[in-house]
Scaffold this motif. Structure first.
Motif, PDB file in Angstrom:
ATOM      1  N   SER A 188       0.840  -1.212   0.000  1.00  0.00           N
ATOM      2  CA  SER A 188       0.000   0.000   0.000  1.00  0.00           C
ATOM      3  C   SER A 188       0.866   1.248   0.000  1.00  0.00           C
ATOM      4  N   GLN A 189       1.881   1.254   0.872  1.00  0.00           N
ATOM      5  CA  GLN A 189       2.715   2.451   0.967  1.00  0.00           C
ATOM      6  C   GLN A 189       3.519   2.663  -0.321  1.00  0.00           C
ATOM      7  N   ALA A 190       4.036   1.548  -0.865  1.00  0.00           N
ATOM      8  CA  ALA A 190       4.820   1.680  -2.109  1.00  0.00           C
ATOM      9  C   ALA A 190       3.944   2.245  -3.228  1.00  0.00           C
ATOM     10  N   PHE A 191       2.749   1.692  -3.404  1.00  0.00           N
ATOM     11  CA  PHE A 191       1.885   2.154  -4.501  1.00  0.00           C
ATOM     12  C   PHE A 191       1.436   3.602  -4.290  1.00  0.00           C
ATOM     13  N   THR A 192       1.108   3.933  -3.049  1.00  0.00           N
ATOM     14  CA  THR A 192       0.600   5.293  -2.824  1.00  0.00           C
ATOM     15  C   THR A 192       1.686   6.327  -3.114  1.00  0.00           C
ATOM     16  N   ARG A 193       2.935   5.966  -2.863  1.00  0.00           N
ATOM     17  CA  ARG A 193       4.031   6.909  -3.128  1.00  0.00           C
ATOM     18  C   ARG A 193       4.246   7.116  -4.622  1.00  0.00           C
ATOM     19  N   PHE A 194       3.688   6.216  -5.419  1.00  0.00           N
ATOM     20  CA  PHE A 194       3.723   6.384  -6.880  1.00  0.00           C
ATOM     21  C   PHE A 194       2.418   6.974  -7.395  1.00  0.00           C
ATOM     22  N   GLY A 195       1.589   7.484  -6.493  1.00  0.00           N
ATOM     23  CA  GLY A 195       0.411   8.227  -6.929  1.00  0.00           C
ATOM     24  C   GLY A 195      -0.884   7.443  -6.983  1.00  0.00           C
ATOM     25  N   VAL A 196      -0.858   6.160  -6.581  1.00  0.00           N
ATOM     26  CA  VAL A 196      -2.102   5.382  -6.572  1.00  0.00           C
ATOM     27  C   VAL A 196      -2.915   5.780  -5.335  1.00  0.00           C
ATOM     28  N   ARG A 197      -4.231   5.969  -5.511  1.00  0.00           N
ATOM     29  CA  ARG A 197      -5.088   6.244  -4.342  1.00  0.00           C
ATOM     30  C   ARG A 197      -5.423   4.918  -3.674  1.00  0.00           C
ATOM     31  N   VAL A 198      -4.867   4.679  -2.498  1.00  0.00           N
ATOM     32  CA  VAL A 198      -4.981   3.365  -1.854  1.00  0.00           C
ATOM     33  C   VAL A 198      -5.891   3.433  -0.633  1.00  0.00           C
ATOM     34  N   ARG A 379      11.310 -10.442  12.800  1.00  0.00           N
ATOM     35  CA  ARG A 379      10.366 -10.146  11.719  1.00  0.00           C
ATOM     36  C   ARG A 379      10.454  -8.653  11.409  1.00  0.00           C
ATOM     37  N   VAL A 380      10.467  -8.325  10.137  1.00  0.00           N
ATOM     38  CA  VAL A 380      10.556  -6.909   9.766  1.00  0.00           C
ATOM     39  C   VAL A 380       9.455  -6.600   8.760  1.00  0.00           C
ATOM     40  N   THR A 381       8.699  -5.568   9.053  1.00  0.00           N
ATOM     41  CA  THR A 381       7.747  -5.042   8.082  1.00  0.00           C
ATOM     42  C   THR A 381       8.431  -3.846   7.440  1.00  0.00           C
ATOM     43  N   PHE A 382       8.623  -3.939   6.112  1.00  0.00           N
ATOM     44  CA  PHE A 382       9.448  -2.934   5.440  1.00  0.00           C
ATOM     45  C   PHE A 382       8.646  -1.719   4.989  1.00  0.00           C
ATOM     46  N   THR A 383       7.848  -1.192   5.923  1.00  0.00           N
ATOM     47  CA  THR A 383       7.224   0.103   5.669  1.00  0.00           C
ATOM     48  C   THR A 383       8.268   1.172   5.987  1.00  0.00           C
TER      49      THR A 383
END
Ligand code: FAD
Length: 491
Positions: A188-198, A379-383
């Motif tokens: 979600s974060q990756a896509f939103t940073r490319f302009g997708v409305r998530v 465990r790592v969440t890569f946000t």
């Protein structure tokens, strides 16, 4: 019926775990057949860790550039998905072709068979018309597939799993993400940073629900700051697709619409496909239960996600080392029985590899094989910020009746956090067993949360006394120096 072909070991499923086991056992001199129905390497290199982290690396570069404002002048950022898609297609996945991976495996001495493997009675695996009889053992590394909830209308709609999300060449304008776990948040974060409305829709009352509540809060705030809409506590009741757009309907008036729908609501093993009934193992279980040497039953081992011990590549690799050592110990024992002179060729090669894997002890008996221990599972969440965690959360520790101490500090109050300024959200949270005087869990959230975690993993894994952690030197001004502040706050 085809005559069974006698081999030493059959590995079914060649994801990270299975490929490692097959390759190392072949290098040790065993005759190994590796069976894979899709791509050798499995989920991680083609639709998981690696391509998702390529996306995240690119998305974080955009975010970091946008942080120049207020720190170092002004920058105009124009995002472009094309280089990301190209890198995933050409550099990471060879357009989802495993020719190189198959060669990597066969170069190590394993034989490769493309197809679906299925147990066919004790020691036997069937792949189409071929049947293999395994002298020393069978290893199941069949992984998991996305678990799709039984929501009305969902199964018949053209929803995305991680596969379509990773393979996407043209980003949609808007995306609904069903599931607010690690994979859902990262994408979600990756896509939103490319302009997708998530828009993220999560049934539980917080995102990243398996981690500390403070981690959920920071993650949700960071994604919202990026523009992601997050709705928690919403149990989706119905999915509609009108040919171009998706609508999720929840209780009451809850309704969310977007061009695409990504379903990331967990993963499940498909045990019913493995012929477990032919060896008397219950196939209705959620995962394959294993002992601490990864044995399902005599002569059958499992490795990776299928064991349910944690869906991480590092778990699969950790378990693979144990499986390899145990299979080799068994092979040596059975060859020594068959050849009391001890000159059977496999024995020498096998023991060489077993000792190189840390299966210490000169006897090479099963007793020298390391046992699986998940106390210090990282465990790592890569946000952005990264969310690293190890061991128990506060709630898990309290449920176990442990005399818990908690130490907490915000990253922003450390010198490095203050210097960092924008993007310094995060904290260190420590969970100690007050009676034992050691850490049993920790969470590290921040710009390098996954890296800072390493010190905490060592502390939990080696049960380093709190007194020693308090009296070591933490470099100034690092992010990991906040660990010292959190230790001071333990109460
Ligand atoms: C989007 C995403 C991001 C991720 N990011 C990370 C991360 O950053 N870090 C991390 O540690 N983990 C991450 N993971 C998890 C990681 O990908 C898995 O833990 C890892 O792939 C597990 O490896 P495995 O060997 O158990 O199984 P898999 O990789 O699932 O491989 C199993 C293989 O078995 C094959 N197979 C199944 N049944 C049969 C059969 N009957 N016959 C023949 N072949 C069969 C399948 O085709 C598959 O290739 C991520 C996962 C996803 C989906």
């Amino acid at each position: 019926m085809a005559e069974p072909e006698l081999v030493d070991v059959v590995v079914v499923g060649l994801g990270v775990g299975g490929e490692e086991v097959a390759g190392r056992l072949a290098e040790a001199g065993l005759s190994v057949v590796g069976v894979e129905r899709d791509l050798v390497g499995g989920e991680c290199p083609y639709w998981g860790c690696i391509p998702s982290k390529i996306m995240i690396r690119a998305a974080n570069a955009l975010a970091e550039a946008r942080r120049v404002d207020g720190l170092a002048g002004t920058v105009q950022v124009q995002s472009d998905w094309a280089p990301v898609a190209k890198r995933i297609r050409e550099e990471a996945t060879d357009t989802w072709d495993d020719t190189v991976a198959v060669r990597r495996l066969t170069d190590r001495g394993a034989r490769f068979v493309r197809g679906s493997g299925r147990l066919d009675g004790p020691g036997r695996v069937r792949v189409g018309d071929q049947v293999f009889q395994a002298r020393h053992g069978i290893v199941l590394g069949t992984g998991t597939r996305p678990s799709v909830p039984p929501i009305e209308g969902l199964a018949d709609s053209p929803y995305w799993t991680n596969h379509q999300a990773i393979e996407v060449e043209q980003l949609p304008e808007s995306l609904l993400v069903l599931g607010g776990g690690a994979i859902g948040l990262e994408l979600s974060q990756a896509f939103t940073r490319f302009g997708v409305r998530v828009t993220v829709v999560e049934a539980l009352d917080r995102v990243l629900a398996i981690e500390e509540p403070e981690a959920s809060e920071v993650a949700a705030a960071a994604l919202r700051a990026d523009g992601v809409e997050i709705h928690t506590g919403v149990r989706t009741e119905r999915v509609e697709h009108d040919g171009s757009r998706f609508t999720l309907r929840g209780p009451g008036a809850a309704e969310f619409t977007a061009d695409r729908l990504l379903v990331v609501t967990g993963r499940r093993a498909h045990l019913d496909e493995l012929g477990l009934d032919t060896i008397g193992v219950d196939a209705t279980q959620r995962y394959l239960p294993v002992d601490d040497r990864l044995q399902v039953t005599d002569g059958i081992w499992a490795v990776g996600d299928v064991t349910g011990e944690g869906a991480f590549t590092h778990i699969a690799m950790y378990q693979a080392a144990i499986v390899i050592a145990d299979v080799l110990a068994h092979a040596r024992k059975s060859d020594a029985g068959a050849d009391p002179s001890g000159t059977a060729s496999v024995v020498g090669g096998a023991m060489g590899a077993a000792s190189s894997l840390g299966a210490s002890g000169s006897s090479g008996s099963a007793g020298s094989v390391p046992r699986a221990d998940y106390r210090a599972l990282p465990r790592v969440t890569f946000t952005d910020p990264e969310i690293g965690a190890v061991g128990l959360t506060e709630q898990q520790a309290r449920k176990r009746g442990i005399n818990v101490q908690v130490g907490f500090t915000k990253l922003g109050s450390s010198t490095r956090g203050w210097i960092h300024r924008v993007g310094d959200e995060g904290f260190i949270k420590l969970i100690a067993d007050a009676d034992q005087g050691v850490l049993i869990g920790a969470t590290s959230v921040g710009p390098a949360g996954g890296e800072v975690l390493s010190a905490l993993v060592v502390a939990v894994h080696a049960a380093v006394p709190l007194s020693q952690l308090r009296h070591m030197i933490y470099a100034y001004p690092t992010f990991h120096r906040a660990i010292e502040d959190a230790l001071r706050n333990l109460s």
